[in-house]
Scaffold this motif. Sequence first.
Motif, PDB file in Angstrom:
ATOM      1  N   LEU A 144       0.814  -1.205   0.000  1.00  0.00           N
ATOM      2  CA  LEU A 144       0.000   0.000   0.000  1.00  0.00           C
ATOM      3  C   LEU A 144       0.852   1.261   0.000  1.00  0.00           C
ATOM      4  O   LEU A 144       0.424   2.300  -0.485  1.00  0.00           O
ATOM      5  CB  LEU A 144      -0.945   0.008   1.199  1.00  0.00           C
ATOM      6  CG  LEU A 144      -2.023  -1.057   1.187  1.00  0.00           C
ATOM      7  CD1 LEU A 144      -2.864  -0.964   2.445  1.00  0.00           C
ATOM      8  CD2 LEU A 144      -2.897  -0.955  -0.046  1.00  0.00           C
ATOM      9  N   ALA A 145       2.068   1.186   0.523  1.00  0.00           N
ATOM     10  CA  ALA A 145       2.930   2.358   0.577  1.00  0.00           C
ATOM     11  C   ALA A 145       3.752   2.529  -0.696  1.00  0.00           C
ATOM     12  O   ALA A 145       4.404   3.543  -0.868  1.00  0.00           O
ATOM     13  CB  ALA A 145       3.864   2.253   1.783  1.00  0.00           C
ATOM     14  N   SER A 146       3.720   1.554  -1.578  1.00  0.00           N
ATOM     15  CA  SER A 146       4.484   1.660  -2.818  1.00  0.00           C
ATOM     16  C   SER A 146       3.905   2.748  -3.695  1.00  0.00           C
ATOM     17  O   SER A 146       2.701   2.920  -3.748  1.00  0.00           O
ATOM     18  CB  SER A 146       4.437   0.339  -3.583  1.00  0.00           C
ATOM     19  OG  SER A 146       4.936  -0.701  -2.806  1.00  0.00           O
ATOM     20  N   PRO A 147       4.768   3.469  -4.398  1.00  0.00           N
ATOM     21  CA  PRO A 147       4.237   4.510  -5.272  1.00  0.00           C
ATOM     22  C   PRO A 147       3.372   3.914  -6.381  1.00  0.00           C
ATOM     23  O   PRO A 147       3.643   2.825  -6.864  1.00  0.00           O
ATOM     24  CB  PRO A 147       5.483   5.162  -5.863  1.00  0.00           C
ATOM     25  CG  PRO A 147       6.656   4.494  -5.283  1.00  0.00           C
ATOM     26  CD  PRO A 147       6.203   3.379  -4.405  1.00  0.00           C
ATOM     27  N   ALA A 148       2.352   4.648  -6.732  1.00  0.00           N
ATOM     28  CA  ALA A 148       1.482   4.185  -7.816  1.00  0.00           C
ATOM     29  C   ALA A 148       2.240   4.281  -9.121  1.00  0.00           C
ATOM     30  O   ALA A 148       2.915   5.256  -9.389  1.00  0.00           O
ATOM     31  CB  ALA A 148       0.222   5.043  -7.875  1.00  0.00           C
ATOM     32  N   ARG A 149       2.125   3.252  -9.908  1.00  0.00           N
ATOM     33  CA  ARG A 149       2.740   3.270 -11.227  1.00  0.00           C
ATOM     34  C   ARG A 149       1.690   3.778 -12.187  1.00  0.00           C
ATOM     35  O   ARG A 149       0.560   3.315 -12.188  1.00  0.00           O
ATOM     36  CB  ARG A 149       3.164   1.851 -11.608  1.00  0.00           C
ATOM     37  CG  ARG A 149       3.862   1.786 -12.948  1.00  0.00           C
ATOM     38  CD  ARG A 149       3.932   0.340 -13.401  1.00  0.00           C
ATOM     39  NE  ARG A 149       4.115   0.107 -14.783  1.00  0.00           N
ATOM     40  CZ  ARG A 149       3.404   0.556 -15.800  1.00  0.00           C
ATOM     41  NH1 ARG A 149       2.449   1.382 -15.613  1.00  0.00           N
ATOM     42  NH2 ARG A 149       3.651   0.206 -17.029  1.00  0.00           N
ATOM     43  N   ALA A 150       2.082   4.755 -12.963  1.00  0.00           N
ATOM     44  CA  ALA A 150       1.151   5.272 -13.957  1.00  0.00           C
ATOM     45  C   ALA A 150       0.778   4.143 -14.905  1.00  0.00           C
ATOM     46  O   ALA A 150       1.597   3.283 -15.206  1.00  0.00           O
ATOM     47  CB  ALA A 150       1.793   6.418 -14.722  1.00  0.00           C
ATOM     48  N   ASP A 151      -0.448   4.171 -15.371  1.00  0.00           N
ATOM     49  CA  ASP A 151      -0.852   3.120 -16.297  1.00  0.00           C
ATOM     50  C   ASP A 151      -0.349   3.449 -17.708  1.00  0.00           C
ATOM     51  O   ASP A 151       0.124   4.555 -17.986  1.00  0.00           O
ATOM     52  CB  ASP A 151      -2.344   2.859 -16.233  1.00  0.00           C
ATOM     53  CG  ASP A 151      -3.205   4.064 -16.567  1.00  0.00           C
ATOM     54  OD1 ASP A 151      -2.717   5.020 -17.198  1.00  0.00           O
ATOM     55  OD2 ASP A 151      -4.391   4.043 -16.206  1.00  0.00           O
ATOM     56  N   ASP A 152      -0.435   2.477 -18.587  1.00  0.00           N
ATOM     57  CA  ASP A 152       0.079   2.645 -19.946  1.00  0.00           C
ATOM     58  C   ASP A 152      -0.635   3.772 -20.694  1.00  0.00           C
ATOM     59  O   ASP A 152      -0.013   4.483 -21.493  1.00  0.00           O
ATOM     60  CB  ASP A 152      -0.049   1.335 -20.731  1.00  0.00           C
ATOM     61  CG  ASP A 152       0.875   0.252 -20.185  1.00  0.00           C
ATOM     62  OD1 ASP A 152       1.885   0.603 -19.548  1.00  0.00           O
ATOM     63  OD2 ASP A 152       0.585  -0.940 -20.396  1.00  0.00           O
ATOM     64  N   GLU A 153      -1.926   3.934 -20.415  1.00  0.00           N
ATOM     65  CA  GLU A 153      -2.666   5.008 -21.081  1.00  0.00           C
ATOM     66  C   GLU A 153      -2.115   6.375 -20.693  1.00  0.00           C
ATOM     67  O   GLU A 153      -2.003   7.267 -21.529  1.00  0.00           O
ATOM     68  CB  GLU A 153      -4.151   4.925 -20.734  1.00  0.00           C
ATOM     69  CG  GLU A 153      -4.856   3.744 -21.361  1.00  0.00           C
ATOM     70  CD  GLU A 153      -6.301   3.675 -20.935  1.00  0.00           C
ATOM     71  OE1 GLU A 153      -7.067   4.594 -21.313  1.00  0.00           O
ATOM     72  OE2 GLU A 153      -6.656   2.719 -20.230  1.00  0.00           O
ATOM     73  N   TYR A 154      -1.780   6.540 -19.410  1.00  0.00           N
ATOM     74  CA  TYR A 154      -1.203   7.809 -18.947  1.00  0.00           C
ATOM     75  C   TYR A 154       0.149   8.039 -19.620  1.00  0.00           C
ATOM     76  O   TYR A 154       0.413   9.134 -20.120  1.00  0.00           O
ATOM     77  CB  TYR A 154      -1.048   7.802 -17.427  1.00  0.00           C
ATOM     78  CG  TYR A 154      -0.355   9.043 -16.897  1.00  0.00           C
ATOM     79  CD1 TYR A 154      -1.052  10.230 -16.742  1.00  0.00           C
ATOM     80  CD2 TYR A 154       0.994   9.010 -16.559  1.00  0.00           C
ATOM     81  CE1 TYR A 154      -0.428  11.371 -16.262  1.00  0.00           C
ATOM     82  CE2 TYR A 154       1.630  10.141 -16.073  1.00  0.00           C
ATOM     83  CZ  TYR A 154       0.911  11.319 -15.927  1.00  0.00           C
ATOM     84  OH  TYR A 154       1.534  12.448 -15.455  1.00  0.00           O
ATOM     85  N   ASP A 155       0.981   7.017 -19.623  1.00  0.00           N
ATOM     86  CA  ASP A 155       2.305   7.153 -20.250  1.00  0.00           C
ATOM     87  C   ASP A 155       2.183   7.558 -21.719  1.00  0.00           C
ATOM     88  O   ASP A 155       2.895   8.457 -22.183  1.00  0.00           O
ATOM     89  CB  ASP A 155       3.091   5.845 -20.129  1.00  0.00           C
ATOM     90  CG  ASP A 155       3.495   5.527 -18.703  1.00  0.00           C
ATOM     91  OD1 ASP A 155       3.502   6.445 -17.855  1.00  0.00           O
ATOM     92  OD2 ASP A 155       3.795   4.343 -18.435  1.00  0.00           O
ATOM     93  N   ALA A 156       1.275   6.919 -22.449  1.00  0.00           N
ATOM     94  CA  ALA A 156       1.083   7.247 -23.867  1.00  0.00           C
ATOM     95  C   ALA A 156       0.539   8.659 -24.024  1.00  0.00           C
ATOM     96  O   ALA A 156       0.990   9.416 -24.897  1.00  0.00           O
ATOM     97  CB  ALA A 156       0.142   6.234 -24.517  1.00  0.00           C
TER      98      ALA A 156
END
Length: 130
Positions: free
Chosen positions: A14-26
């Motif tokens: 739960l404390a791990s940073p959220a990874r942006a999803d592929d849609e956000y990256d694109a």
Amino acid sequence: MRLLLPLGCLLLVLASPARADDEYDACVGDAGAVMPDMGACGAEWIDREDARLNEAWQALLAELPEDSHPKLRDEQRAWLAYRDASCLFYLDAVEYGQVGRYLSYPSCRAFVIAQRTAALDEIRKSVAPI
């Protein structure tokens, strides 16, 4: 002590940073260096996290007996107040400027929502019939 290890592992997840999803990256890649366009990408990411949260919420409610719903709703209302107050420091234009407003704030907000989604999923798993 056996309970502490799984709980500790959950807290790390739960404390791990959220990874942006592929849609956000694109989307950010397509936005180039145009900050408002990047901000729109972040808003869309937050919307996707909200949709995941709503799915987790509905799945949890389906697993719980009706008499548990009011307490869960109270908890969710408290979390909503936390969500609404979180990450606002990134909107301070003096301290964080455009990067804070268009990149850091959406990332932070998406992370907060993803954490709650994970917590609701864990609650659902703990109460689901075996």
